[in-house]
Design an enzyme around this catalytic site. Sequence first.
Site, mmCIF file in Angstrom:
data_model
loop_
_atom_site.group_PDB
_atom_site.id
_atom_site.type_symbol
_atom_site.label_atom_id
_atom_site.label_comp_id
_atom_site.label_asym_id
_atom_site.label_seq_id
_atom_site.Cartn_x
_atom_site.Cartn_y
_atom_site.Cartn_z
ATOM 1 N N GLY A 17 47.125 37.836 50.015
ATOM 2 C CA GLY A 17 46.123 38.851 49.905
ATOM 3 C C GLY A 17 44.805 38.839 50.246
ATOM 4 N N GLU A 18 43.914 39.801 50.436
ATOM 5 C CA GLU A 18 42.630 39.777 50.753
ATOM 6 C C GLU A 18 41.611 40.872 50.217
ATOM 7 O OE1 GLU A 18 40.345 39.717 55.240
ATOM 8 O OE2 GLU A 18 42.530 40.220 55.121
ATOM 9 N N GLY A 19 40.515 40.379 49.848
ATOM 10 C CA GLY A 19 39.503 41.345 49.365
ATOM 11 C C GLY A 19 38.297 41.447 50.202
ATOM 12 N N ASP A 133 35.229 44.257 34.704
ATOM 13 C CA ASP A 133 36.074 45.076 35.694
ATOM 14 C C ASP A 133 37.440 45.112 35.481
ATOM 15 O OD1 ASP A 133 36.180 46.354 38.021
ATOM 16 O OD2 ASP A 133 36.082 44.705 39.452
#
Length: 647
Positions: A17-19, A133
């Site tokens: 994953g990547e943000g 959030d």
Amino acid sequence: MGSRVLAGRYELLEQIGEGGMAVVYKARCRVLNRYVAIKILKPEFTKDLKLVEKFKKESQAAASLVHPNIVGVYDVGKEGNINYIVMELVEGKILSDMIKENGPFDYKKAIDITQQIARGLSCAHKNHIIHKDVKPHNILLTTDGVAKITDFGIAKFVDNATIVGNTDTVMGSVHYFSPEQARGGYVDEKSDIYSLGIVLYEMITGTVPFDGENPVTVALMHINDEIIPPSKVVNGVPPVLEQIIMKATNKIQVNRFKSADEMADALKNVDLISSIVGEATYLKVGKTEREPEVGRDSAADGEGINKAKKESATDMKKNGKKKVRLNKVKIAAIIIALVCAIPVSGLIYALVSGFVSVKEVEVPDLSGQTVEEATKALEDLGLKIETGDQVYDSTYGEGEIVSQSPEADSKVKEGKTITVNISKGAKEGTIPNLVGKSYEDAVFLIEKYGFKVGSVTTGKSEMPKDVVISQSPEGGEEASPREKINFVVSEGRAEGEVTMPSLIGKDIDTATSDLQKLGLAVGDIGYDMSQAYNKNQVMWQQYGADETVMKGTKVNLKVSTGTEPAGPKSIALDVDFSEAKNLVFFLTVTVSDETGTFNVISREQRLKDDLGEVVSFTGTGQGTVTVIFDNDVVMKKSVNFNTGEIN
């Protein structure tokens, strides 16, 4: 990086994953022989010392949460310039992907997922942690159907669906955040409840209630626009479930569920009421059953949504009251109102739209004060007071404030109402708490509650002379009438004496603050490697805890460098561009330490409109840092490179 091993134990296997700010890898822990997920801060953010420190502190806070519906945080660390968090590896799917692929959900499935999320949030709230959030992107579903919340403030990803405040603090994802977050107002547990209500709405309808061309437009919708009831978007939504969603997403915080547990309990009752009034009223949600068909991909769908908005607006008109539509099965409507405790009064709230700047104040500690005293203290700060429950309490006398919400030291906007609970005194047969009371007050309380004064002795204490420092039996215990209560009063202490606090295990900043509060000072600081203490934790203090020392004493400390050798301490300095005389100017930052003078930045061009930047530098011993705009000195400060202090 796939073959890299972090901290000698975490073998990185593959990126999963990547943000915006971090990359997530699947890894194997060689020590415990298990798979984990490791989130690594992207290299471009590692130079921002404040962000790195926030990354570390907030992940440590999340690590304190242990709950089956929260993704576990196992470890936090740094190796070289790599900052990482080790987390539980969840085999499953992200809720946002599942909604996109299979939404809308059957209402029973949506309820099950929401209840699990609510239980996880309840655990966080009881540990004084607010997520801020909550959204489908931060909820993982295992292959066994277990929902797990992730990203408790660890690294909020900034993208075009995120609102950022004027202090660069991520406020939340715009489609899911609460009206108070949009206004920059006081955020509490009920803000998470609002966001969870939006998540439930999306699972039931397959769409979010508010959408627009940009984040600000959507934020203003959360503040000003009424949510279209789910039953107007899809067919077959149980009325009680709709009432729960509308209550959770009420624009006024106090009108929402009091807690995540209360919302979870209310969701239990959907099937209970269904069994009473019959399944015919509660059809499952299906893509082919919607009437009218409302979707997201066609012009016809857009017309359906506009029609629903007009109908909703008609229902919401006149004095801000909601028009209540009674179910054909009248008994169902009565039960729904009782279970959900939906308010039907015409209370009108004048919400201030837009991002209006309101002064923020710190809530004082009202414990032990009368309502009159607290009212005066709050009025001076521009706050209001409201009395809550009257409770039995052995610590505070009758008429004194026992507790408050929001809690003391929290930051709120002017005009906020503080709710206080009032003591009815100790319950009959309960020993009153005498600690902190004067000798005369202690005797009065003992006799008032039907007990007898036992032996009274004196002892050394930091507390003022003749104040009770301990008692036997202790306050709050049950006892027979006329039982004797013994207590010890303080002898006081010599003027200028203080008791040395325990600093071992605390970080150096906290230790310094604790010493300063007592009128003490930090002396010489030594640094050494340690396997037992984390970096920057105190591992030795010159005077032992509880020793008596005089105010003004300098206390020598030894601080751990972790498993890394001691080295120069990196200093972060905020440089404000507001004092620049020209729109385009030259910036010079000069540092002087025990080794000499050198430039960190030498006449580099800057724009005043950029507002400022953080400059990082290292040095040895004591020194100074000087900031020059063009040829003008705008800042000159002393620096202690041993402690990291700038004065």
